[in-house]
Write an enzyme that holds these catalytic residues in place. Structure first.
Site, PDB file in Angstrom:
ATOM      1  N   ARG A  21      18.039 -12.571  -4.211  1.00 54.17           N
ATOM      2  CA  ARG A  21      16.285 -13.106  -2.980  1.00 54.17           C
ATOM      3  C   ARG A  21      16.672 -13.117  -2.140  1.00 54.17           C
ATOM      4  NH1 ARG A  21      13.339 -18.075  -6.508  1.00 54.17           N
ATOM      5  NH2 ARG A  21      14.149 -17.334  -8.628  1.00 54.17           N
ATOM      6  N   SER A 188       2.155 -24.053  -9.987  1.00 54.73           N
ATOM      7  CA  SER A 188       2.041 -23.704  -8.457  1.00 54.73           C
ATOM      8  C   SER A 188       2.530 -21.999  -8.992  1.00 54.73           C
ATOM      9  CB  SER A 188       3.637 -23.790  -7.967  1.00 54.73           C
ATOM     10  OG  SER A 188       4.667 -23.930  -8.580  1.00 54.73           O
ATOM     11  N   HIS A 216       1.456 -30.268  -5.824  1.00 54.02           N
ATOM     12  CA  HIS A 216       0.994 -29.392  -5.086  1.00 54.02           C
ATOM     13  C   HIS A 216      -0.796 -29.900  -4.879  1.00 54.02           C
ATOM     14  CE1 HIS A 216       3.711 -25.368  -5.324  1.00 54.02           C
ATOM     15  NE2 HIS A 216       3.976 -26.688  -6.431  1.00 54.02           N
ATOM     16  N   LYS A 247       4.706 -30.769   1.190  1.00 54.63           N
ATOM     17  CA  LYS A 247       4.025 -29.670   1.186  1.00 54.63           C
ATOM     18  C   LYS A 247       2.178 -29.764   1.188  1.00 54.63           C
ATOM     19  CE  LYS A 247       5.285 -27.741  -3.199  1.00 54.63           C
ATOM     20  NZ  LYS A 247       6.698 -28.323  -2.917  1.00 54.63           N
ATOM     21  N   THR A 276      21.785 -41.993  -2.677  1.00 58.24           N
ATOM     22  CA  THR A 276      21.625 -41.000  -1.511  1.00 58.24           C
ATOM     23  C   THR A 276      21.189 -41.803  -0.905  1.00 58.24           C
ATOM     24  OG1 THR A 276      20.653 -39.269  -3.620  1.00 58.24           O
ATOM     25  CG2 THR A 276      19.605 -39.429  -0.664  1.00 58.24           C
TER      26      THR A 276
END
Length: 407
Positions: A21, A188, A216, A247, A276
């Site tokens: 990639r 997806s 999605h 998205k 986090t």
């Protein structure tokens, strides 16, 4: 062991297989998406992006940008820490209220990404509910798979969208055993849609929770952008709805929406939430503005669906093979990793079209594809250029075409 030699050999194998990639250096132009500048070794070029998950162009929407600018100017950059220490800001509280309202749930919980929300929520529920078994659709996203693995709960993989196979597994489990069916609404890579109502019927029959990944679909479907479950009037039947802000809503982040008790349970026990750092307030403000806009406006959804239909029809006219599905995703099938990468490279270099190749392990070997996602901001000229380029390259690479229907 020579570690560097090992790394080189493994990377060389990826390149030989056509599965290595590369990332394109892209700079999107504010107010002009899908136009972008691609910087490369030889200089730079103007390109049109055809594979973005910013499906509606909301990452460039004036109301989203204005909300982010206002938050940045008002409260600063970072959140200040984890939500438990000092990172819960008023913008986070407002966004979670918007998300709960969007899905008709009592509460919602923000995470730093859709991947983390799946990993944390599935991992926590699977680990903390005694005796839990998770029934996972065979084509679930990697984040769902990792969350289920992390939970160490018993897992059963059922054939993709196969209700008979799902029921067979459910029927083999004790009725009173805790169980959860984990699946997606829009898948997806192939763009197909789950039979949500029928899955809910099975969940009711066999005393199972339902966990629906709508990443999605949120923003894209339903009268207010609540996803496929909203469009089909099924949100109240889903135990947990998981979504993303990265998205169709155009920013970044993930979330779950569910009952107040379930959300509080995940908030209280999930290490992926507790430890986090919170999303920057400006991101939360932008997401809130995007959701509020898409709750009121169907213009973007209608425009996007029109572009999808047009691109599909134009590909059919020249026999370019693509998977028929009821969603907004157009997988153009190549079936060879080397040719798929070659097509992507030439589209960029010769035609100024950016479409990232989708190869193994994202999709099974032999199903390599170009994943096209038309948006409402693609123009008629953009479509003409795309179709002409694919027609020329299909002939150049001697790829198979779909026979055209007789006139």
């Amino acid at each position: 062991m020579n570690y560097q030699n090992f790394f080189r050999a493994e990377l060389a194998r990826l390149k030989d297989d056509g599965n290595y990639r590369t990332f394109a250096d892209l700079e999107r132009h504010r107010g002009a998406f899908p136009a972008a500048t691609n910087r490369h070794a030889g200089g730079e070029r103007d390109v049109t992006i055809w594979c973005s998950n910013d499906y509606l162009g909301m990452g460039q929407h004036p109301s989203v940008l204005a909300a982010m600018h206002d938050a940045l100017d008002t409260v600063g950059a970072g959140a200040g820490g984890t939500r438990n220490i000092s990172g819960t800001t008023h913008h986070h509280v407002l966004l979670e209220r918007e998300l709960a309202d969007l899905h008709g749930k009592e509460a919602a919980l923000l995470f730093t990404s859709g991947y983390v929300s799946n990993w944390a929520a599935l991992g926590t529920l699977g680990a903390k509910i005694p005796g839990m078994v998770i029934l996972s659709d065979a084509l679930n996203h990697a984040s769902m798979i990792e969350g289920i693995r992390h939970s160490k709960a018993e897992r059963i993989i059922w054939k993709h969208n196969d209700l008979a196979d799902l029921e067979r597994h459910l029927a083999a489990l004790p009725l009173d055993r805790p169980k959860m069916i984990a699946f997606e609404s829009v898948y997806s890579m192939d763009g197909d849609i789950a039979p949500i109502k029928e899955i809910c019927d099975l969940a009711d029959r066999y005393n199972a929770m339902t966990y629906l990944d709508e990443v999605h679909a949120v923003g894209m479907y339903g009268p207010r952008g609540g996803g496929i479950a909203e469009r089909e009037g099924l949100m109240d039947r889903i135990t947990v709805i998981e979504g993303t802000l990265g998205k169709a809503f155009g920013v970044v982040g993930g979330y779950i929406a569910a009952s107040a008790e379930l959300v509080d349970f995940v908030r209280s026990f999930s290490s992926g939430f507790i430890f986090t750092t919170a999303l920057p307030p400006a991101v939360a403000a932008g997401a809130c503005a995007s959701i509020q806009h898409l709750k009121q406006s169907s213009t973007e959804r209608d425009g996007q669906q029109a572009r999808v239909a047009e691109v599909r029809a134009r590909l059919d006219d020249i026999g370019i093979p693509h998977i028929e599905n009821p969603s907004h995703i157009i997988p153009v099938m190549v079936g060879d990793p080397v040719k798929c990468k070659y097509l992507s490279d030439v589209l960029m270099e010769r035609f100024g079209i950016y479409i990232q190749p989708i190869n193994y392990p994202t999709v099974p070997k032999g199903t390599e594809r170009l994943r096209i996602t038309p948006s409402p901001v693609h123009t008629a000229e953009d479509i003409d250029t795309l179709v002409a380029a694919l027609r020329d390259l299909w002939a150049h690479c001697q790829l198979s075409r779909v026979p055209l229907a007789a006139e």
